[in-house]
Design a protein around this motif. Structure first.
Motif, PDB file in Angstrom:
ATOM      1  N   GLN A 185       3.203  -0.205   4.138  1.00  0.00           N
ATOM      2  CA  GLN A 185       3.158   0.935   3.229  1.00  0.00           C
ATOM      3  C   GLN A 185       4.531   1.499   2.887  1.00  0.00           C
ATOM      4  N   LEU A 186       4.627   1.931   1.647  1.00  0.00           N
ATOM      5  CA  LEU A 186       5.761   2.718   1.189  1.00  0.00           C
ATOM      6  C   LEU A 186       5.598   4.123   1.755  1.00  0.00           C
ATOM      7  N   PRO A 187       6.675   4.902   1.811  1.00  0.00           N
ATOM      8  CA  PRO A 187       6.527   6.295   2.252  1.00  0.00           C
ATOM      9  C   PRO A 187       5.513   7.024   1.369  1.00  0.00           C
ATOM     10  N   MET A 188       4.760   7.885   2.003  1.00  0.00           N
ATOM     11  CA  MET A 188       3.721   8.644   1.292  1.00  0.00           C
ATOM     12  C   MET A 188       4.347   9.513   0.195  1.00  0.00           C
ATOM     13  N   ILE A 206      -3.592   3.773  -1.984  1.00  0.00           N
ATOM     14  CA  ILE A 206      -3.566   2.847  -3.127  1.00  0.00           C
ATOM     15  C   ILE A 206      -2.994   1.537  -2.614  1.00  0.00           C
ATOM     16  N   LYS A 207      -3.733   0.448  -2.809  1.00  0.00           N
ATOM     17  CA  LYS A 207      -3.255  -0.839  -2.282  1.00  0.00           C
ATOM     18  C   LYS A 207      -3.442  -1.936  -3.313  1.00  0.00           C
ATOM     19  N   LEU A 208      -2.680  -2.987  -3.110  1.00  0.00           N
ATOM     20  CA  LEU A 208      -2.793  -4.127  -4.015  1.00  0.00           C
ATOM     21  C   LEU A 208      -4.127  -4.818  -3.769  1.00  0.00           C
ATOM     22  N   THR A 209      -4.770  -5.215  -4.834  1.00  0.00           N
ATOM     23  CA  THR A 209      -6.053  -5.895  -4.719  1.00  0.00           C
ATOM     24  C   THR A 209      -5.918  -7.142  -3.853  1.00  0.00           C
ATOM     25  N   GLY A 210      -6.832  -7.261  -2.931  1.00  0.00           N
ATOM     26  CA  GLY A 210      -6.827  -8.454  -2.090  1.00  0.00           C
ATOM     27  C   GLY A 210      -5.960  -8.331  -0.855  1.00  0.00           C
ATOM     28  N   THR A 211      -5.340  -7.176  -0.644  1.00  0.00           N
ATOM     29  CA  THR A 211      -4.527  -6.991   0.562  1.00  0.00           C
ATOM     30  C   THR A 211      -5.128  -5.854   1.390  1.00  0.00           C
ATOM     31  N   ASP A 212      -4.624  -5.740   2.630  1.00  0.00           N
ATOM     32  CA  ASP A 212      -5.124  -4.666   3.470  1.00  0.00           C
ATOM     33  C   ASP A 212      -4.348  -3.370   3.261  1.00  0.00           C
ATOM     34  N   GLY A 213      -3.259  -3.427   2.506  1.00  0.00           N
ATOM     35  CA  GLY A 213      -2.480  -2.208   2.249  1.00  0.00           C
ATOM     36  C   GLY A 213      -1.768  -1.701   3.481  1.00  0.00           C
ATOM     37  N   ALA A 214      -1.479  -2.588   4.433  1.00  0.00           N
ATOM     38  CA  ALA A 214      -0.901  -2.134   5.694  1.00  0.00           C
ATOM     39  C   ALA A 214       0.606  -1.938   5.628  1.00  0.00           C
ATOM     40  N   ASN A 239       2.401   2.671  -9.934  1.00  0.00           N
ATOM     41  CA  ASN A 239       3.814   2.643 -10.325  1.00  0.00           C
ATOM     42  C   ASN A 239       4.738   2.593  -9.112  1.00  0.00           C
ATOM     43  N   GLU A 240       4.333   3.282  -8.024  1.00  0.00           N
ATOM     44  CA  GLU A 240       5.159   3.240  -6.810  1.00  0.00           C
ATOM     45  C   GLU A 240       5.181   1.824  -6.232  1.00  0.00           C
ATOM     46  N   LEU A 241       4.023   1.174  -6.216  1.00  0.00           N
ATOM     47  CA  LEU A 241       3.964  -0.186  -5.686  1.00  0.00           C
ATOM     48  C   LEU A 241       4.756  -1.159  -6.564  1.00  0.00           C
ATOM     49  N   GLY A 250       0.811  -1.205   0.000  1.00  0.00           N
ATOM     50  CA  GLY A 250       0.000   0.000   0.000  1.00  0.00           C
ATOM     51  C   GLY A 250       0.843   1.252   0.000  1.00  0.00           C
ATOM     52  N   VAL A 251       0.275   2.335  -0.467  1.00  0.00           N
ATOM     53  CA  VAL A 251       0.969   3.627  -0.437  1.00  0.00           C
ATOM     54  C   VAL A 251      -0.090   4.741  -0.457  1.00  0.00           C
ATOM     55  N   TYR A 252       0.138   5.750   0.385  1.00  0.00           N
ATOM     56  CA  TYR A 252      -0.734   6.920   0.344  1.00  0.00           C
ATOM     57  C   TYR A 252      -0.206   7.870  -0.720  1.00  0.00           C
ATOM     58  N   VAL A 253      -1.088   8.289  -1.600  1.00  0.00           N
ATOM     59  CA  VAL A 253      -0.731   9.250  -2.642  1.00  0.00           C
ATOM     60  C   VAL A 253      -1.574  10.490  -2.404  1.00  0.00           C
ATOM     61  N   SER A 254      -0.885  11.600  -2.342  1.00  0.00           N
ATOM     62  CA  SER A 254      -1.586  12.825  -1.964  1.00  0.00           C
ATOM     63  C   SER A 254      -1.299  13.951  -2.943  1.00  0.00           C
ATOM     64  N   GLY A 255      -2.282  14.790  -3.113  1.00  0.00           N
ATOM     65  CA  GLY A 255      -2.065  16.043  -3.809  1.00  0.00           C
ATOM     66  C   GLY A 255      -1.567  17.053  -2.792  1.00  0.00           C
TER      67      GLY A 255
END
Lengths: 75, 559
Positions: free
Chosen positions: B455-458, B445-453, B476-478, B431-436
Motif C-alpha cells: 500500500q501507498l500511504p493513506m 482502493i486496489k488494483l483489480t486482481g490483486t490483494d492490495g497489500a 489516480n494515486e495508484l 492498494g491505497v486507503y482513501v479516507s474522508g
C-alpha cells in the motif's frame, strides 16, 4: 529573499501528512493508534480506546466522527 | 544434248559426213564415235555443272559413267553418319535437364516462407489498426482493414491541398487583427471558411507518415488592445499538467517594451501570441532586460488569463456551502462572476452541506481544493475563458493498451525522443486507503486482481464523502505510484487548424501512440507541453528563419 521566492521554496517541502487512526490502547501521555491498513504506532496525546483520531507529526490533533468504512474497490 | 551433236568438231573427224539432218550419229555399235563423244563430253559436262538448271540433261551422261555416281552416294552417307554425334548431344542436354527440374522444386519450397511473411504483414497491419482504432474495431475483417488503411494516404493528400488554404486563412487573420482590434474578433478566427472538419470526438488523430511535412512557421505577438505588433524575436510557451495557467517568455526588441511595460500599466497588458496559427491570450507580468555594447534585449514573461483567478490578482474569500451540491457545481460556484466557464470531465459526486468550506482563498484555489480531492487537474484553454477539470490520468495506465489514443504520432514526424527511466527499487504498489474526514467514507482502493497489500500511504480529504470520489482519488494515486519512464518527445507544430490528421498543440493529459524508428509502437500520456519558436542560429532578429517545435514529457509505463 523575496516573499515569492520563500513561498516557492516552502511549497517544495512536503507537509506532514494528516493520518487517521483508531486508538487501541491508552498509555501514559501517549496512545497506541491503529491505521486503516493495520499498522500500529504510538502518538503523543490522549483519548479513549476505539476513538478515531487525526494524527499529524505523531501527535493526536482531534477526534474524527462519522467516518464510515466502506467496501474495497477495484480499479 | 542437241548442241553437242550439232557441234562441227565432233563430226568432222573422218570428213565423210555431209551434214545431213537425218543422220546425226553413227549406229550404237560404232565404238570409236561413242568413245570420242564421251571423252569430249566430260569437259563439257564439268562446264555445264555450274548452272543447276541444266543439270537434267547431264543426268543421262551420268548414267553412262556409272562409277562417278558411286562416290556421290558416299557423300550423302557421310552427313548421315555425322548426324549421330549430334544425336548424342541432344541426349546430353536432356540428361542435364533433370537437375534443372530439381532447382525448380527448390524454388517452390522457398515460396512457403514468403507466404508466411505476407501473413505476418497482415497480422501487423491488423495489430496496428487495432491499436489505432481501439478494441471495438479490433476484430474487423482483414478486408475492411485494407479499406481503413487505404483511407490514410487519402487523408494525407488532403493535408497538402489544404496548405494553400491555410496560408490564405492565416494571412487574412493577420489582416483582420490589425484592422479590427478586439478580443472577440480573435475568437471568430476558427470559423473561417475552408477549414477542415474538426476531429471526431473519441477518435484518434492519425498524423500521416510523410517524407516531407510542409509548413511555414509563423510567430506573432500583438498587444490585444490595439493590435500593435511587438516584433517578437522568439517565444516559449509552457503548460504543466498540474498547473492552471500557460506561461510564456518572449524576446522582443527594446523598442517594443513600451507597448507592454508592466511598470507603465496599472492592469496587466493583454497580448495575443500566434504560433503557426494557434492563438494564446496571455498577460504580461514581468520583464528582464539587458544592455550591452552593440545592442540590447528585453525578455517579457507572463501567463494565460487564468492567472488572474489566482494570487496576487484575485481577491480572497471565505466561504461555507451550507446546502448539498455536486462537486462540479461547487467548483462552478467558486468561479461565479469571473467570466470563466468550468467544464467538468471527471467523476462527479454529491457533497453534503457544511462539508465544503474554505478560508481566505482565491477562486482558483477554491476550485483546486475540490479538484485535488479526487486527484484531478485543471486545463486552461489558451484562447477562451474556459477551465476544464480532467482526471490526472483520464485512462488508467494499466488500461492504456486497450484505450483509444488521442493521437498517433509516426516516426516521420517526431524529431527527437529523450528517455529517462526511474523507479529502481520502487515496490509495485497495488492498494491505497482513501479516507474522508468528519462524516466521510474510508475505502481500500486496489488494483483489480490483486490483494492490495502493497500500500501507498493513506490519503484523506474532507471531500471524500462518497465511494465515487474515493475510487477516483485512489485510482489516480495508484497510477502515480507505478514505475514509469519519462520520454521527452519533440515534434513540429503542424499549422492550424486542428483536424483528423493534425493534433495541433497536444493538450496535456492526452494519450499518445508513438511509433519508433524500428516500427514498434508504445503508448504514453503527455504530462505537459512546451512550444518553442526559435530563430535560426540563435538569431536576435525577427527576420531570421523560424522553427516551431513542441516538446512533451510523455509518461510511459515501465513494465
Amino acid at each position: 529573499m523575496s516573499v515569492a521566492l520563500w513561498r516557492q521554496f516552502a511549497g517544495l517541502i512536503p507537509k506532514a501528512p494528516l493520518r487517521i487512526g483508531t486508538i487501541t490502547a491508552v498509555n501514559a501521555g501517549t496512545v497506541t493508534v491503529t491505521l486503516a491498513n493495520g499498522g500500529t504506532f504510538i502518538a503523543r496525546g490522549t483519548g479513549s480506546v476505539s476513538d478515531v483520531v487525526f494524527i499529524q507529526d505523531d501527535e493526536v490533533r482531534s477526534t474524527v466522527s462519522g467516518l464510515t468504512a466502506g467496501a474495497d474497490q477495484d480499479v | 544434248m542437241g548442241q553437242l551433236y550439232d557441234s562441227a568438231a565432233i563430226y568432222d573427224w573422218n570428213g565423210t559426213y555431209d551434214g545431213g539432218v537425218d543422220m546425226p550419229v553413227g549406229p550404237p555399235g560404232f565404238a570409236a564415235l561413242v568413245h570420242l563423244a564421251s571423252a569430249q563430253a566430260a569437259p563439257a559436262q564439268s562446264d555445264q555443272h555450274y548452272p543447276w538448271g541444266e543439270a537434267a540433261p547431264i543426268q543421262s551422261i551420268v548414267r553412262l559413267v556409272g562409277k562417278a555416281a558411286a562416290p556421290h552416294g558416299y557423300d550423302i552417307r557421310y552427313p548421315w553418319s555425322e548426324a549421330t554425334p549430334l544425336e548424342s548431344d541432344v541426349r546430353m542436354e536432356w540428361s542435364r535437364g533433370q537437375p534443372l527440374e530439381r532447382v525448380e522444386r527448390i524454388a517452390w519450397q522457398k515460396s512457403t516462407p514468403f507466404e508466411s511473411v505476407t501473413r505476418a504483414a497482415w497480422r501487423r497491419a491488423q495489430q496496428m489498426l487495432q491499436r489505432l482504432v481501439g478494441i471495438g474495431w479490433a476484430r474487423i475483417h482483414p478486408k475492411e482493414g485494407i479499406t481503413a488503411l487505404a483511407w490514410r494516404p487519402a487523408e494525407t493528400h488532403q493535408i497538402e491541398s489544404r496548405l494553400s488554404w491555410r496560408k490564405a486563412d492565416s494571412r487574412e487573420v493577420t489582416v483582420r487583427i490589425r484592422w479590427r482590434p478586439g478580443a472577440q474578433h480573435t475568437s471568430g478566427y476558427r470559423t473561417g471558411w475552408g477549414n477542415d472538419p474538426p476531429p471526431d470526438p473519441g477518435s484518434t488523430i492519425v498524423i500521416p507518415s510523410r517524407e516531407v511535412y510542409f509548413m511555414i512557421p509563423a510567430l506573432t505577438i500583438i498587444r490585444t488592445s490595439d493590435s500593435a505588433d511587438l516584433d517578437a524575436i522568439d517565444c516559449q510557451l509552457r503548460y504543466d499538467i498540474t498547473s492552471y495557467a500557460w506561461t510564456f517568455q518572449a524576446n522582443i526588441p527594446k523598442a517594443s517594451l513600451a507597448l507592454v511595460d508592466p511598470a507603465a500599466h496599472s492592469d496587466p497588458v493583454l497580448v495575443q501570441i500566434s504560433v503557426n496559427g494557434y492563438l494564446f491570450n496571455m498577460i504580461v507580468e514581468a520583464y528582464t532586460d539587458n544592455r550591452k555594447f552593440g545592442g540590447s534585449g528585453v525578455q517579457i514573461t507572463g501567463r494565460s488569463r487564468s492567472a488572474l483567478l489566482g494570487p496576487p490578482y484575485a481577491p480572497r474569500a471565505t466561504f461555507t456551502e451550507s446546502s448539498s451540491k455536486d462537486a462540479s457545481q461547487l467548483a462552478t460556484d467558486a468561479l461565479a462572476d469571473t467570466g470563466w466557464t468550468l467544464v467538468w470531465h471527471a467523476p462527479d459526486w454529491l457533497v453534503p452541506g457544511n462539508t465544503f468550506s474554505y478560508a481566505d482563498k482565491t477562486p482558483i484555489e477554491a476550485v483546486a481544493q475540490i479538484v485535488n480531492s479526487i486527484g484531478a487537474v485543471l486545463y486552461c484553454d489558451p484562447q477562451e475563458l474556459t477551465l476544464t477539470v480532467n482526471p490526472l490520468y483520464p485512462t488508467s495506465p494499466w488500461a492504456w493498451g486497450t484505450a483509444t489514443p488521442f493521437a498517433s504520432i509516426p516516426n516521420a514526424i517526431w524529431t527527437n525522443i529523450d528517455g529517462q527511466w526511474e523507479g529502481q527499487g520502487a515496490p509495485d504498489y497495488n492498494g491505497v486507503y482513501v479516507s474522508g474526514q468528519n462524516g466521510g467514507v474510508v475505502h481500500l482502493i486496489k488494483l483489480t486482481g490483486t490483494d492490495g497489500a502493497k500500500q501507498l500511504p493513506m490519503v484523506n480529504d474532507p471531500l471524500i464523502v462518497h465511494v465515487d470520489a474515493a475510487r477516483e482519488r485512489g485510482r489516480n494515486e495508484l497510477a502515480k505510484g507505478l514505475k514509469e519512464k519519462t520520454e521527452t518527445v519533440t515534434m513540429p507544430v503542424l499549422p492550424a487548424p486542428v483536424s483528423g490528421t493534425n493534433p495541433g498543440i497536444i493538450p496535456p493529459g492526452s494519450l499518445l501512440e508513438i511509433t519508433e524508428q524500428d516500427g514498434t509502437t508504445w503508448r504514453g500520456q503527455a504530462m505537459g507541453t512546451q512550444i518553442d519558436s526559435q530563430r535560426s542560429g540563435g538569431g536576435q532578429s525577427a527576420s531570421a528563419g523560424l522553427s516551431v517545435r513542441q516538446t512533451m514529457p510523455v509518461e510511459r509505463q515501465a513494465s
